[in-house]
Design a protein around this motif. Structure first.
Motif, short mmCIF file in Angstrom:
data_model
loop_
_atom_site.label_atom_id
_atom_site.label_comp_id
_atom_site.label_asym_id
_atom_site.label_seq_id
_atom_site.Cartn_x
_atom_site.Cartn_y
_atom_site.Cartn_z
N MET A 1026 0.83 -1.21 0.00
CA MET A 1026 0.00 0.00 0.00
C MET A 1026 0.86 1.26 0.00
SD MET A 1026 -3.11 0.22 -0.29
CE MET A 1026 -3.64 1.84 -0.72
N ARG A 1027 2.07 1.13 0.58
CA ARG A 1027 2.98 2.27 0.67
C ARG A 1027 3.22 2.91 -0.70
NH1 ARG A 1027 3.65 5.60 3.47
NH2 ARG A 1027 5.55 6.80 3.62
N LEU A 1028 3.35 2.05 -1.73
CA LEU A 1028 3.62 2.55 -3.09
C LEU A 1028 2.53 3.52 -3.54
CD1 LEU A 1028 5.29 2.20 -5.83
CD2 LEU A 1028 3.47 0.68 -6.49
N PHE A 1029 1.27 3.15 -3.24
CA PHE A 1029 0.15 3.98 -3.72
C PHE A 1029 0.00 5.25 -2.91
CE2 PHE A 1029 -0.65 -0.48 -4.55
CZ PHE A 1029 -0.76 -0.45 -5.92
N GLU A 1030 0.50 5.19 -1.65
CA GLU A 1030 0.40 6.40 -0.83
C GLU A 1030 1.50 7.40 -1.18
OE1 GLU A 1030 0.49 4.56 2.93
OE2 GLU A 1030 -1.65 4.09 2.92
N THR A 1031 2.63 6.89 -1.67
CA THR A 1031 3.75 7.81 -1.93
C THR A 1031 3.87 8.20 -3.41
OG1 THR A 1031 5.20 5.93 -2.14
CG2 THR A 1031 5.15 7.01 -0.01
N THR A 1032 3.25 7.40 -4.31
CA THR A 1032 3.33 7.74 -5.74
C THR A 1032 2.01 8.34 -6.16
OG1 THR A 1032 4.52 5.66 -5.90
CG2 THR A 1032 4.05 6.81 -7.97
N PRO A 1033 2.02 9.50 -6.81
CA PRO A 1033 0.74 10.05 -7.28
C PRO A 1033 0.06 9.07 -8.24
CG PRO A 1033 2.50 11.66 -7.53
CD PRO A 1033 3.15 10.38 -7.12
N LEU A 1034 -1.25 8.95 -8.08
CA LEU A 1034 -2.02 7.99 -8.89
C LEU A 1034 -1.80 8.24 -10.38
CD1 LEU A 1034 -4.60 5.98 -8.27
CD2 LEU A 1034 -5.71 7.70 -9.63
N GLY A 1035 -1.73 9.53 -10.75
CA GLY A 1035 -1.55 9.88 -12.17
C GLY A 1035 -0.27 9.27 -12.74
N ASN A 1036 0.78 9.23 -11.92
CA ASN A 1036 2.05 8.66 -12.40
C ASN A 1036 1.90 7.19 -12.74
OD1 ASN A 1036 3.16 11.09 -11.95
ND2 ASN A 1036 4.76 10.41 -10.55
N ILE A 1037 1.23 6.45 -11.83
CA ILE A 1037 1.07 5.02 -12.09
C ILE A 1037 0.16 4.83 -13.30
CG2 ILE A 1037 0.25 2.84 -11.12
CD1 ILE A 1037 0.89 3.91 -8.36
N LEU A 1038 -0.88 5.64 -13.38
CA LEU A 1038 -1.83 5.51 -14.49
C LEU A 1038 -1.14 5.82 -15.82
CD1 LEU A 1038 -4.75 4.68 -14.54
CD2 LEU A 1038 -5.40 7.06 -14.70
N ASN A 1039 -0.19 6.77 -15.80
CA ASN A 1039 0.55 7.11 -17.03
C ASN A 1039 1.34 5.92 -17.56
OD1 ASN A 1039 -0.23 9.63 -17.63
ND2 ASN A 1039 1.47 10.67 -16.64
N ARG A 1040 1.84 5.09 -16.64
CA ARG A 1040 2.57 3.90 -17.10
C ARG A 1040 1.62 3.01 -17.90
NH1 ARG A 1040 5.52 6.79 -14.36
NH2 ARG A 1040 5.13 7.86 -16.32
N PHE A 1041 0.36 2.95 -17.46
CA PHE A 1041 -0.61 2.08 -18.14
C PHE A 1041 -1.18 2.74 -19.40
CE2 PHE A 1041 -0.73 0.08 -13.95
CZ PHE A 1041 -0.70 -1.25 -14.32
N SER A 1042 -1.14 4.08 -19.45
CA SER A 1042 -1.76 4.74 -20.62
C SER A 1042 -0.71 5.09 -21.66
CB SER A 1042 -2.55 5.96 -20.18
OG SER A 1042 -1.72 6.86 -19.49
#
Length: 1498
Positions: A1026-1042
């Motif tokens: 869960m730590r990853l999602f709390e420290t990384t902005p959601l947009g950043n992770i979503l950008n990897r998928f988009s």
């Protein structure tokens, strides 16, 4: 052999001067040396002194780059002069070759003239740069002398009847003409600048652009040579190595290229063309931007015609080898080689100039159209927007897509005109070389062109369907990431992961189609030329008995086929682009002709006659001077053509007083405000402001707060002040709107960015910012449209008292307030009551009490019904949510900072290292990408190598064949032909097969990698802590998928194919040339070094400029969407000009990035093309010499030259693709970064099968010495906590924010790091259990209710384990059964994304039902009642007490009264337990913290 100026024959006539000195040719040539020597002696000292002083000076700024009259003409004439002088030198050398002794006078004067020509232009350039025209006298003398000498020589030639047959005669005539023209140019400078023979020189100022130090785009201002070679870009591109390129570095646009200049040009053209028929938009574009396009097309024509010099020179050079004696050949072939070199240089220069002009025009056009669209938006009728005729999305599409389509059309426009010419000339030349068989070969190419077009259309269809699937996949991924906490707590992550994978499979199927058509397209590009050549030669050998298949014919036709194929490949993309541009122009034309509000602004003073049936109300006595701010008389207003929304409006707004508009929902209150602002279509009647002309225009600026608050994507201060700063006023407004507590929560206070992106504010906070803006702006009139709708009672009262009654009243401003809160009516000076689109009554409260007692009574009951008890304090909650959001952001931020600091301390934080990192190609990412391909990788590499080897073999065989069969005619030659031909055919067919294999291999490799990387990324993210999602902005992770996944899916394979093809072609070409003439290898070294440095510098600059272009596009698009959403507000405030100005800034920023990127691409291509031309020259000269002295076969010479011509084409493709590849591999690098995340430890010491089935049955919890932290690097949040909870107990946990309450609940699920102590539930230590099993046995209700898009059934039970009866039972317990019953489909009714179709309270109850479906004996409620109203909360409490009577319930409370009925209360502070007892026992204690909490909550 000794040298002598006039030759050293003893009987020489060279020194004979009997018939007069001037009749001696050698003396004449000596005389011609004089001017050149004079110029060299005069200018060298000046140049050296000048350069010496310049280098010591500070760098001269380019404002001194002032062109003298006739500047471009001088450069052109000098280039032609130098070319003619080269011809003269060559002619002298060749003719000298025919005599035994060496006559220097034949070429030495020409050589000196060449040096003098170069010196003259350098000298001129330096004088022009330092703006010192008097020094041009030296040039004036030089031109006079040179012109005289050449004229005398020419006259003497004529006298001795040397005629046009002699080349020397023509050259001398040409030179005399050129020197004469240059003399004329020089005299023109004197007349223009008056520096000689005139008393006063003319004062000339540099253009305005060059006086501005900010303008750094110098293409329009530099000299011709620098324009053609982009020399001025050198410093810019090399500087990119030392510091990254940003908007500061690239400066401003020159005036002629700014959006405003081009917009005015376009507007003028639009106005002149508007009335002339349906195609007006094209005619307007032609009028505004036609001229540069014609220049571009002209350059393109010249380049294409020069392109045919290659094949023709090959043909000439090879013919020479056999049919002329060696000395004549020498005269011929070397000259041809040099001519070929010049032709190539010129062709490439013209081609790049054509591209540049077309692209610059396209960019200018885009800026102009975007500005035109924006100005149109500013005048759009609001009704168009509100009635859905034009959506924000459509307008953004016009800006983002349609303007770009037109721009691309302009880019490709020269191709449209040049292609037919290229094809026709090519076919004619082929026919000239090969006869009828050439036409058959050309037909093969032509027949396959429509197939190309078909494949291209299929490609775009495949792309569309891929896009649909990928947006569906992104929607699912987004939901998964947003709800990741809940999914982990319920152990449902794999269900959702599987759902995303399913959509990804569909997307991959669509991508397979895309890959298939791409590979067909690549295959055809490679195979068509082979097929055409094969067909042609087969037919040529069989048809004509006298088949002349000499190397000259074969290789010239081979080169011609290469030239012919290019336009046919471009054809499909040009046709597609043209069709798209036509559609876009149609859309724009419709948009530009949509209704405008502008016609309202022309004063039309038609006062309505006829009696008004409106009963008059006595006006308020205070208003004795009858001064009204605004009066509407007999107004009929409508949104659409149809029945008026407002009818028979007669109303007035008193000056400087508070007017309130009241009435039922939907009776037209907001419409009345908008009608007064001129936003509605007026059917009849008048609107008069300030008792002036009845025109909207006269109203001046009005402060307006709309019902739906509109915020800019800027800081909070900017949103309120709009850049007009007054500190005292700002403070007062913030106080009146109670914004200070909210500002205190924000990380940067009121300088925090809010709006579109950035921090999400609640509705109430947004509304108060909107009202604050209206209060802050100092306008006479303030219109507030329902400003209290999202505010709780305290805030509303405060705003009414402090803001409206105090702040605005004191300033005597006219306030119109639309409201539903009737308790504020006594404050009003004037009331307008509305009903069903008309005015029911108006006047003061007293007037209405007298005239309409029934209405007054109705109001009275409502006025005294203070809705206080129903309203709970929303504001506290909003602030809490905001604080929570900020807290997690800040935590993330500080951690990132810590990480960065530690990284910096580890690595030597020198700039040079970072810069070095920017210049290296990311080989590691390339390795990651290729290693994901698995077994396809060797197939890919081998097929590419085989293909290119075979290509060389085909051409080598052709060289071998043509060299051996030069003597046509006898019978045996036919047999030999057929033997060679059969081998040639086999090789060609193999080549075609290999083309297919490689094109398929590349695409399948791409697909395989795309599949692998996405699959690995998704599995890693799902299992990440869960730590990853709390420290990384959601947009950043979503950008990897988009965007990153999209790059890997669609862009990398194509770039990889292009890169490998161009690289292998270059390598094979250089190999062939080196094989034919090994000497070439020596020359290769300096050329290779030059190429290395060019690509090294270009890649860095190109990457920066590409990123800059992308990053400047976002603010431009968001500015458009913001404007469309806030149109009424902008127009009310009269802020149009300010917003237009901002648009121009954004557009110019985007355009200058695009222009610099274009110039950088041209910079690279010109240099690479020149290197290519050098390769051709060296290869030609070397192979000619080799064939003369070492008897190299003609076929091989032809082979070498054909390949040399190819190098120049593919060198810059190689570098461009390398740069693209580098940018695209960034995506692989970023995804690889996430793939390194350590997953949670899902394995336990016990296997899932060892855990008892019904565990936990009792729900007994023992917590022993428990310490917990969020990460190994962080401090503990719970410190040695001990507690015991008996089965079925209801436990409440309370404490201030950050006391560790939530960490306590997360510890049960092992979501945090339990580094000390243990939790034992029903005799099992939870640390031993597999995570999946542990989490699937508990239930939790989180503070934020999370629902997923899908059915209600899916939301309650995604595992599909429960029966319908169980689900209905759960819904009944949660009091939702009646709600769900009424929905269509019942349990299968759809929930929209985020559960938007249910209220916040209902969503929370669904979460309760979800917890109940699970039937676990332990339920944890984490502040579950924080975001719901009192009524829903009491339902929840009841349900928990009854339905969960026999289960252990742990409640984390934010309102203490919710846990007063609990069996046990735990009070926490800073991670330790402060109090632990029954609530009654704690309340009885005097100094109990819990008791203090309860008091504070009342």
């Amino acid at each position: 052999m000794s040298l002598a100026f006039c030759g050293n024959e003893n009987n020489s006539l060279a020194y004979n001067v009997d018939r007069g000195v001037l009749n001696n040719g050698c003396f004449l040539d000596a005389l011609n040396v004089v001017p050149h020597i004079f110029l060299l002696f005069i200018t060298f000292p000046i140049l050296f002194i000048g350069w010496g002083s310049q280098s010591s000076k500070v760098h001269i700024h380019h404002s001194t780059w002032l062109h003298f009259p006739g500047h471009n003409l001088r450069w052109l004439l000098t280039f032609i002069l130098l070319f003619v002088l080269v011809c003269e030198i060559a002619e002298g050398i060749v003719s000298d070759g025919f005599t035994q002794s060496l006559h220097l006078h034949l070429y030495m004067p020409a050589g000196l003239a060449f040096m003098a020509g170069i010196t003259s232009i350098i000298y001129y350039h330096n004088i022009e740069t330092s703006n010192f025209p008097k020094l041009l006298l030296a040039l004036l003398f030089y031109w006079v002398l040179a012109f005289l000498m050449k004229t005398i020589k020419f006259a003497k030639y004529t006298e001795h009847s040397v005629g046009l047959r002699q080349l020397r005669y023509c050259i001398t005539g040409l030179l005399a003409l050129l020197y004469g023209l240059l003399l004329a140019v020089e005299i023109n400078v004197i007349l223009g600048r008056r520096y000689l023979c005139f008393t006063e020189a003319t004062e000339v100022k540099p253009p305005e652009d060059l006086q501005d130090l900010g303008v750094r785009f110098l293409q329009p201002f530099v000299n011709l040579l620098s324009k053609a070679t982009y020399w001025w870009m050198n410093t810019f591109i090399t500087a990119a190595h030392c510091r990254p390129i940003d908007l500061k570095v690239i400066g401003k646009l020159p005036i002629a290229m700014r959006a405003l200049t081009n917009y005015l040009k376009l507007r003028k053209a639009f106005e002149s063309q508007r009335v002339k028929g349906p195609k007006w938009i094209w005619r307007a574009l032609r009028q505004a931007f036609g001229r540069p396009l014609i220049i571009s097309i002209t350059f393109r024509f010249l380049a294409d015609l020069l392109g045919f010099a290659g094949p023709l020179c090959i043909s000439g050079i090879l013919l020479g080898v056999y049919f002329i004696s060696s000395q004549e050949f020498l005269a011929n072939a070397y000259v041809l080689a040099v001519l070929l070199f010049f032709a190539l240089i010129l062709q490439r220069t013209f081609l790049q100039a054509s591209y540049y002009v077309a692209i610059e025009t396209g960019i200018n056009l885009r800026g102009a159209i975007q500005t035109k669209i924006y100005n149109k938006i500013m005048r759009l009728c609001t009704s168009n927007m509100s009635m859905g005729e034009l959506t924000v999305g459509q307008i953004c599409n016009l800006v983002a897509i349609d303007t770009n389509q037109l721009m691309w059309f302009f880019f490709l426009c020269p191709n449209l005109w040049a292609m037919p010419v290229q094809i026709i000339v090519g076919v004619i030349l082929l026919y000239y070389l090969l006869g009828i068989s050439a036409l058959i070969g050309a037909t093969v190419i032509a027949v396959l062109a429509p197939v190309q077009y078909f494949v291209a259309t299929k490609l775009s269809q495949a792309q569309k369907s891929t896009l649909e699937y990928s947006s569906e996949r992104l929607k699912k991924t987004n939901e998964l990431l947003r709800g990741i906490k809940l999914l982990k707590l319920y152990a449902w992550e794999h269900i959702f992961c599987h759902s995303v994978e399913e959509t990804r499979d569909k997307e991959l199927t669509s991508l397979q189609t895309f890959a298939l058509y791409t590979s067909i397209s690549i295959f055809m590009n490679a195979a068509i030329p082979i097929a055409a050549v094969l067909t042609t030669f087969v037919v040529h050998v069989h048809i004509s008995e006298e088949a002349d298949l000499s190397p000259a014919v074969a290789f010239a036709s081979l080169s011609l086929f290469h030239i012919l194929v290019t336009p046919l490949f471009l054809l499909s993309s040009v046709v597609r682009s043209t069709v798209k541009a036509l559609v876009s122009a149609q859309k724009l034309s419709e948009f530009f002709s949509s209704d405008e509000i502008g016609d309202e602004q022309e004063p039309n003073a038609t006062m309505p006659t006829g009696p008004s049936n409106h009963k008059t109300i006595p006006s308020c006595p205070r208003n004795h001077n009858n001064k009204y701010q605004a009066v509407i008389t007999s107004g009929y207003f409508t949104w659409t053509d149809g029945t008026p929304t407002l009818s028979n409006i007669n109303s007035k707004v008193p000056f400087g007083q508070l007017t309130m508009i009241v009435g039922q929902v939907g009776c037209g209150k907001s419409s009345l405000l908008l009608a007064a602002l001129g936003e509605m279509q007026r059917v009849s009647g008048t609107v008069t402001w300030n008792m002036s002309e009845p025109a909207v225009e006269a109203r001046g600026s009005v402060a307006y707060a709309s019902q739906k608050p509109w915020l800019l994507n800027a800081t909070l201060v900017e949103n309120i002040t709009f850049e007009i700063w007054n500190r005292i006023r700002y403070k007062a407004v913030i106080e009146a709107c109670s914004l200070q507590p909210d500002i205190d929560i924000l990380p940067q206070g009121d300088l925090t960015e809010i709006g579109e992106r950035g921090i999400i504010l609640s509705g109430g906070q947004r509304q108060r910012i909107g009202v604050a803006r209206a209060l802050y702006q100092q306008t006479n009139v303030v219109l507030l449209d329902d400003p209290f709708s999202a505010l709780d009672i305290h805030l509303s009262d405060h705003l009414m008292q402090e803001g409206i009654c105090k702040l605005l009243r004191e300033e005597k401003r006219t306030v119109v307030l639309v409201t539903h809160k009737l308790q504020y009516l006594p404050h009003a000076d004037w009331i307008i009551a509305m009903k069903d689109g008309t005015i029911q009554t108006e006047g003061t409260l007293k007037d209405i009490q007298n005239s309409d007692p029934k209405l007054f009574e109705q109001w009275k009951t409502l006025m005294h019904r203070q809705d206080g008890e129903f309203e709970k304090s929303m504001t506290v909650l909003e602030r809490k949510n905001l604080r929570r959001a900020m807290y997690s952001k800040e935590a993330a931020k500080t951690e990132e900072e810590h990480e960065e600091e530690s990284v910096e301390s580890e690595v030597d934080d020198s700039l040079s290292q970072a810069m070095r990192h920017r210049t290296t190609i990311p080989w590691r990412s390339c390795g990651v990408y290729l290693s994901s391909a698995g077994l396809l990788l060797p197939l890919l590499l081998l097929s590419q190598l085989f293909k290119h080897t075979l290509m060389v073999a085909i051409d080598y065989w052709l060289a071998h064949w043509t060299s051996h069969v030069i003597t046509p005619g006898d019978a045996s030659s036919t047999e030999i032909h057929s033997w060679y031909l059969s081998v040639f055919s086999v090789l060609c067919c193999l080549g075609i097969v290999l083309c297919l294999v490689t094109s398929v291999a590349v695409e399948w490799t791409g697909l395989r990698v795309a599949k692998e990387l996405h699959h690995n990324l998704l599995s890693k993210i799902i299992l990440a802590p869960m730590r990853l999602f709390e420290t990384t902005p959601l947009g950043n992770i979503l950008n990897r998928f988009s965007s990153d996944t999209n790059t890997i899916d669609q862009h990398i394979p194509a770039t990889l194919e292009c890169l490998s093809r161009s690289t292998l072609l270059c390598v094979s070409a250089l190999g062939v040339i080196s094989y034919v003439t090994p000497v070439f290898l020596i020359a290769l070294v300096p050329l290779a070094i030059a190429c290395y440095f060019i690509q090294k510098y270009f890649r860095v600059a190109s990457r920066d400029l590409q990123q800059l272009e992308d990053s400047t596009q976002l603010p431009l698009l968001s500015h458009f969407s913001e404007t469309v959403e806030g149109l009424t507000t902008i127009r009310a405030f009269r802020y149009e000009s300010r917003f237009r100005q901002r648009l121009l800034e954004y557009t110019d920023a985007n355009n200058i990035a695009s222009l610099f990127l274009t110039a950088a691409n041209r910079w690279l291509e010109v240099r690479m093309e020149y290197v290519g031309a050098c390769v051709v020259l060296i290869a030609a000269v070397a192979s000619i010499s080799n064939s003369l002295y070492n008897h190299l076969s003609t076929g091989l010479v032809g082979l070498g030259l054909t390949y040399a011509l190819m190098v120049s084409n593919y060198l810059n493709w190689m570098v461009r693709n390398l740069a693209d590849m580098e940018v695209q591999l960034g995506s692989v690098k970023r995804i690889n970064g996430l793939l390194k995340t350590e997953p949670e430890n899902y394995e336990g010491l016990m296997a899932a099968s060892q855990v008892p089935d019904g565990w936990p049955r009792q729900g007994e919890i023992q917590i022993q010495n428990l310490s917990v932290r969020y990460d190994t690097t962080l401090k503990p949040v719970l410190k040695q906590v001990n507690a015991h909870i008996s089965p079925g107990q209801k436990v409440g946990i309370c404490g201030r924010t950050g006391s560790g309450k939530s960490s306590f609940s997360l510890a049960f699920f092992r979501m945090v790091d339990m580094f000390e102590g243990r939790i034992i539930i029903d005799d099992i230590d939870i640390a031993k259990l597999p995570l999946q099993t542990l989490r699937s046995r508990f239930s939790i209700i989180l503070q934020d209710p999370i629902l997923f898009s899908g059915t209600i059934r899916f939301n309650l039970d995604p595992e599909m384990k429960a029966t319908d009866d169980m689900l209905w039972e759960a819904l009944e317990i949660a009091q939702l059964k009646p709600v769900v019953k009424t929905l269509p489909g019942g349990l299968d009714a759809m929930v929209t994304e985020g559960g938007e179709n249910f209220s916040q309270g209902q969503r929370q109850l669904f979460c309760l039902a979800r917890a109940f479906v699970r039937k676990s004996s332990i339920l944890i409620m984490d502040e579950a009642t924080a975001s719901i109203d009192m009524a829903t909360e009491s339902i929840l409490q009841k349900v928990v007490m009854t339905a969960f009577a026999d289960r252990t319930v742990v409640t984390i409370a934010h309102r203490v009264h919710t846990i007063l009925n609990a069996d046990l209360v735990i009070v926490m502070k800073r991670g330790i337990i402060l109090e632990y007892d029954r609530p009654q026992a704690l309340l009885e204690k005097e100094d109990s913290v819990f008791a203090a909490f309860v008091k504070a909550d009342k």
